[in-house]
Scaffold this active site. Structure first.
Site, PDB file in Angstrom:
ATOM      1  N   THR A 217       0.821  -1.215  -0.041  1.00  0.00           N
ATOM      2  CA  THR A 217      -0.095  -0.107  -0.227  1.00  0.00           C
ATOM      3  C   THR A 217       0.907   1.058   0.021  1.00  0.00           C
ATOM      4  OG1 THR A 217      -0.008  -0.078   2.496  1.00  0.00           O
ATOM      5  CG2 THR A 217      -1.848  -0.916   1.267  1.00  0.00           C
TER       6      THR A 217
ATOM      7  N   ALA B  20       6.482   6.445   8.751  1.00  0.00           N
ATOM      8  CA  ALA B  20       5.046   5.924   7.878  1.00  0.00           C
ATOM      9  C   ALA B  20       5.263   6.088   6.371  1.00  0.00           C
ATOM     10  CB  ALA B  20       3.860   7.078   8.282  1.00  0.00           C
ATOM     11  N   LYS B  21       4.330   5.601   5.763  1.00  0.00           N
ATOM     12  CA  LYS B  21       4.253   5.420   4.321  1.00  0.00           C
ATOM     13  C   LYS B  21       4.362   6.651   3.538  1.00  0.00           C
ATOM     14  CE  LYS B  21       3.468   0.569   3.803  1.00  0.00           C
ATOM     15  NZ  LYS B  21       2.203  -0.304   3.972  1.00  0.00           N
ATOM     16  N   ARG B  22       3.759   7.697   4.146  1.00  0.00           N
ATOM     17  CA  ARG B  22       3.592   8.964   3.593  1.00  0.00           C
ATOM     18  C   ARG B  22       5.047   9.740   3.646  1.00  0.00           C
ATOM     19  NH1 ARG B  22       1.434   9.239   8.540  1.00  0.00           N
ATOM     20  NH2 ARG B  22       2.517  10.171  10.005  1.00  0.00           N
TER      21      ARG B  22
END
Ligand code: GLU
Length: 277
Positions: free
Chosen positions: A12, A251-253
């Site tokens: 994701t 985090a992925k962001r």
């Protein structure tokens, strides 16, 4: 002792330094003669994307890792999760929950000081109290529902305390009710993170589950699910999380710390390993 471990990313987003740490930790924990597996946790079809999946393999190979194939992809195995749900259902431990997020929120506000779990306030149990006729009526009328575990009943079913071995803590007494009546099958997906992980770890023969400290609360619940489903019990080793300069976990962001941007900026796999030591 050689172990079977796994790295279980969700496709994701791009992998970042935290994922690199988790993957290297799992590989190392498997030991010289051990097995290292990858599992794609992609049951959330709204967020999983094929390009992230391709990138996971590229980034891990660049790091110097190799793994067994075929890789297990959760979205290929809904029948396994359905079978586990059927077993829990047959034990009378699941109930349909028709609540919307909004209704749960309103009920929590109405009740005042709701007990808190690791993911926020616990489900107040609204649908646990519906009788069989009302459940049947709503289902016949086409209402969508999640399946929740009746955790109090589940604890009675297993009788007596459950324990698990966590390598940096020793033997831990499980407290499976910390999540309350957790969702095991979502309205939109006939599984949930907790259910799928437990089923997959057993089917993949994982002997040592390694993952971040943030997932330690989940282990308490997973131990209960293993007992209910008659699954083998692995050992666990939770590792530290990788933080950014301001002390927040990655985090992925945080695109700047993705392995692909580090690679584009000229980092070598050795440098990545070095900063994680
Ligand atoms: N898929 C989970 C994650 O990306 C890891 C699950 C686990 O290791 O149990 O955080």
């Amino acid at each position: 002792m050689p172990e079977t471990t796994r790295f279980a990313p969700s496709p994701t987003g791009w992998l970042h330094l935290g994922h690199a740490h988790a993957a290297l930790f799992a590989r190392e924990a498997a030991g010289a003669g051990g097995r290292f597996l990858i599992r794609l946790e992609d049951i959330d079809a709204t967020r999983a994307r094929p390009e992230y999946e391709v990138a996971i393999f590229e980034d891990l190979a660049w790091l110097g890792l190799s793994w067994e194939t075929p890789v297990r992809r959760q979205s290929d195995h809904f029948h396994d999760y359905r079978a586990a749900l059927a077993r829990l259902e047959a034990l009378g431990l699941l109930y349909p929950c028709f609540c919307t997020r909004r209704e749960i929120q309103d009920e929590i506000t109405r009740a005042g000081n709701a007990p808190q779990g690791p993911d926020g306030p616990l489900y107040p149990g609204t649908c646990r109290h519906l009788d069989a006729a009302e459940r049947a009526r709503r289902i016949a009328a086409g209402a969508t529902y999640a399946l929740r575990l009746d955790v109090a009943r589940a604890m009675q079913h297993v009788r007596g305390p459950l324990f698990f071995t966590e390598l940096s803590r020793g033997e831990v007494t499980a407290d499976p009710s910390i999540f309350g009546d957790v969702v095991l099958a979502r309205k939109d997906t006939p599984a949930s993170y907790h259910l799928a992980v437990v089923v997959d770890d057993a089917l993949q023969g994982i002997t040592l589950v390694t993952r971040g400290e943030d997932l330690l609360p989940s282990t308490h619940l997973h131990r209960l699910l293993q007992a209910l489903l008659g699954l083998p019990v692995p050992r666990w080793h939770h590792h530290r999380l990788i933080m950014d300069e301001s002390g927040r976990r990655l985090a992925k962001r945080d695109d700047a710390r993705s392995l692909r941007s580090l690679r584009a900026a000229g980092w070598t796999p050795e440098q990545v390993r070095d900063v994680l030591r």
